[in-house]
Design an enzyme around this catalytic site. Structure first.
Site, PDB file in Angstrom:
ATOM      1  N   ALA A   1      27.004  39.198  39.861  1.00  0.00           N
ATOM      2  CA  ALA A   1      26.732  40.217  38.836  1.00  0.00           C
ATOM      3  C   ALA A   1      27.519  39.918  37.560  1.00  0.00           C
ATOM      4  O   ALA A   1      27.725  38.766  37.202  1.00  0.00           O
ATOM      5  CB  ALA A   1      27.032  41.600  39.399  1.00  0.00           C
ATOM      6  N   SER A   2      28.006  40.956  36.906  1.00  0.00           N
ATOM      7  CA  SER A   2      28.609  40.791  35.572  1.00  0.00           C
ATOM      8  C   SER A   2      29.990  40.144  35.590  1.00  0.00           C
ATOM      9  O   SER A   2      30.535  39.868  34.524  1.00  0.00           O
ATOM     10  CB  SER A   2      28.696  42.146  34.874  1.00  0.00           C
ATOM     11  OG  SER A   2      27.404  42.676  34.658  1.00  0.00           O
ATOM     12  N   THR A   3      30.540  39.912  36.762  1.00  0.00           N
ATOM     13  CA  THR A   3      31.875  39.286  36.816  1.00  0.00           C
ATOM     14  C   THR A   3      31.849  37.865  36.269  1.00  0.00           C
ATOM     15  O   THR A   3      32.905  37.318  35.936  1.00  0.00           O
ATOM     16  CB  THR A   3      32.412  39.259  38.261  1.00  0.00           C
ATOM     17  OG1 THR A   3      31.502  38.537  39.099  1.00  0.00           O
ATOM     18  CG2 THR A   3      32.605  40.672  38.793  1.00  0.00           C
TER      19      THR A   3
END
Length: 638
Positions: free
Chosen positions: A330-332
């Site tokens: 995801a956005s990590t």
């Protein structure tokens, strides 16, 4: 009268006959004596060593003596795995007048079960009568005391003690330490193939998982021997000599038990994993996967009921989520992608897009939406990381292309093993054109690239792999291999540190590009719109990080995500990676929680608690503190 004629005897002829016979007899005697002497010479001189060896082989036996397994300590000297005495009740058949009466007495006194009696009788078959046969293993202290008080009533019955592995913290460290268990046929085959079977001649257990398996060579030690004299029945008469075994080495881990216990306490009741690493070395300070299980169940042989319960549990406690769990990042990974875009010249520090909350490809009807429906307005790379703007990364992924993304992310460790000292590790998946062709026999479409820009689609990672990649960012391209073991202890209690391992560093074209993304990660925590600003409000330390929300359920183009209407195990995963202090990083905390919702609301607060615990006794200068209003409302998933 008629007289009988007398025969005159020829004494000379008789004497000659006797002499010939005596000579022949003497020659035969001499020949037989020669044969006897020849055999004696052969036995005593020519074949002396051979027959002496055979004789000693019948009279003298060499018995292996198992070494004591090395102990395991945490970085502060706290004992994590020890060897405890285990008591068993044994019967020596030849010393028992009536086995049936003895068994009946033990049933009354000790509550010996029918199953135990059946196993005893089965073991008794083919066993020499002077050798003890166990009827019950793992006696409790109460059972030992109970039998000891009545031992005089049971001649030929005794209690024997041996050392066995014990894990005092049980499920707290299972996925890191692993466990030992009985050597089975598969283990034996591997030992034979490695030429190590002799060193395990008297050993019952071997490392099966975790550190116990990975560092088996250090922990096991070297087998010893004793020479004993036996009689013709094989009974030991006396011990002639002893070569003591070499105990296994006591090893010291990078793990901090207190930090591990805190991780267990915080994540209790949630499926997921917490990994805390030393930024400067890659050492693993905490590695907890939940749910876990008690490794002591396996040491003496787990029951089929208990194993079936673990194996069939929908929560999969046997899986080490920290190293084997595969999750969309995801956005990590937006800081990584932003850095790649800067390095490749696809974007600049000032490159800005107008985010309306929607992204479309030319001549394509499909719309990719931002988590914030109305968009973020004007967004550059720094703000895109701070507010986790999806639209910016859709555009960036499109411009970079899957080839550049895949190649660069592989350099950061995605899609590859980290090299952590655990065999239980997955390499997860970094998608590419070749991978999709091999996996699905399909070409790669541009539409496949767009969700990769926000860490979705076919992209998966493990918590340890994600931590490794972020640590590479923090260390400006230096890649420290995650390592659980720190060193081993000498007899004088000094510690020999095991050299740290590193991979080939990533070549950085412009160090300022790293400054941009690291400062943006700082804004995630301290910025006015940062996704983790609430979770890290009013900390005594200054930190940086990145939230992530991994979507597991695809929502239709015109539908709204409503968690309460979705199966619990299809709800979003929450993720967070963060490090502190910002200006001189010491620790990196990686949190992955399954099916709990947004990363900013769920994973970031847990990372905050881990950092608070780590820095609990530290005093920071006032200029390093930050204050963020905690009463602001935050919407959306980051």
């Amino acid at each position: 009268m008629h007289r009988k004629r007398q025969t005159i005897r020829d004494h000379s002829a008789e004497a000659n006959l006797f002499a010939r016979r005596a000579t022949i007899a003497f020659i035969i005697v001499l020949a037989m004596l020669g044969i006897v002497l020849n055999n004696l010479y052969s036995l005593q001189v020519t074949q002396y060593e051979d027959y002496q060896t055979r004789s000693n082989g019948n009279r003298i036996k060499v018995l292996p003596v198992a070494p004591n397994r090395g102990l395991i300590y945490d970085r502060n000297g706290k004992l994590l795995a020890e060897n405890r005495p285990v008591f068993s009740l044994e019967i020596i058949p030849e010393q028992v007048k009536n086995v049936d009466d003895t068994l009946a007495g033990l049933i009354d006194l000790m509550g010996i079960t029918e199953d135990e009696v059946e196993r005893f009788r089965s073991s008794l078959k083919g066993t020499r009568r002077f050798k003890p046969v166990a009827i019950r293993t793992q006696l409790s202290e109460e059972e030992v005391a109970l039998f000891s008080a009545s031992k005089h009533k049971f001649p030929g019955v005794q209690i024997e003690a041996r050392l066995a592995r014990y894990y005092p913290y049980k499920e707290t460290l299972t996925h890191a330490l692993g466990y030992v268990a009985r050597i089975n046929k598969r283990d034996l085959q591997k030992l034979v193939e490695a030429g190590l079977e002799d060193n395990y001649a008297a050993t019952h257990d071997i490392g099966k998982l975790g550190i116990e398996k990975y560092h088996e060579e250090l922990l096991h030690g070297k087998v010893g021997y004793q020479q004993v004299e036996v009689n013709n029945q094989g009974r030991i008469i006396r011990v002639l000599s002893v070569e003591p075994p070499t105990p296994g080495k006591d090893i010291v881990l990078n793990l901090d038990l207190d930090l591990q216990l805190e991780a267990q306490r915080i994540i209790n009741g949630i499926r997921g994993a917490i990994v805390v690493t030393d930024v400067k070395t890659g050492g693993i300070l905490a590695l907890y996967s939940n749910p876990s299980y008690d490794p002591n169940l396996f040491v003496h042989g787990i029951s089929s009921a208990n194993y079936s319960a673990l194996l069939n549990s929908p929560d999969r406690p046997l899986i080490n989520r920290a190293t084997q769990g595969q999750y969309p990042p995801a956005s990590t990974v937006k800081p990584h992608l932003g850095f790649i875009g800067l390095e490749e010249g696809v974007i600049t520090e000032d490159y800005t897009i107008k985010d309306t909350g929607r992204y479309k490809l030319p001549n394509v009807s499909h719309v990719w939406r931002d988590w914030k429906r109305w968009g973020h307005g004007d967004v550059n790379v720094s703000k895109a990381i701070e507010v986790s703007c999806d639209t910016f990364y859709y555009e960036l992924a499109y411009n970079l292309g899957i080839d550049k993304i895949s190649e660069a992310m592989y350099e950061f460790g995605f899609g590859d093993f980290t090299g952590i000292d655990l065999y239980e590790e997955s390499d997860a998946n970094m998608p590419s054109r070749g991978w999709k062709r091999a996996r699905f026999n399909q070409p790669w479409y541009i539409g496949d690239t767009i969700p990769v820009g926000i860490g979705q689609s076919y992209w998966t990672t493990t918590p340890v792999q994600l931590a490794h990649s972020v640590n590479t960012l923090i260390n400006r391209g230096e890649r420290h291999i995650p390592q659980i073991i720190r060193g081993y202890m000498n007899t004088d209690e000094s510690i020999d540190l095991i050299p740290l391992k590193s991979q080939r560093p990533i070549e950085i074209k412009n160090q300022h590009n790293l400054d941009i993304v690291l400062n943006a990660m700082h804004d995630v925590v301290s910025g006015e719109e940062g996704g983790a600003r609430h979770a890290f409000a009013n900390t005594d330390y200054d930190s940086a990080g990145k939230t992530g929300t991994a979507q597991l359920f695809t929502v239709g183009q015109n539908e709204k995500y409503e968690a309460e209407k979705i199966d619990e195990r299809l709800r979003d995963n929450a993720m967070y990676v963060g490090f502190a202090p910002f200006n001189d990083p010491e620790i990196l905390v990686t949190v992955v929680l399954e099916n709990v919702g947004g990363g900013s609301k769920n994973a970031a607060p847990i990372a905050r608690q881990m950092m608070d615990f780590y820095f609990r006794d530290r005093v920071f200068e006032p200029e390093q503190t930050q204050e963020v209003a905690a009463n602001e409302n935050i919407t959306g998933d980051f």
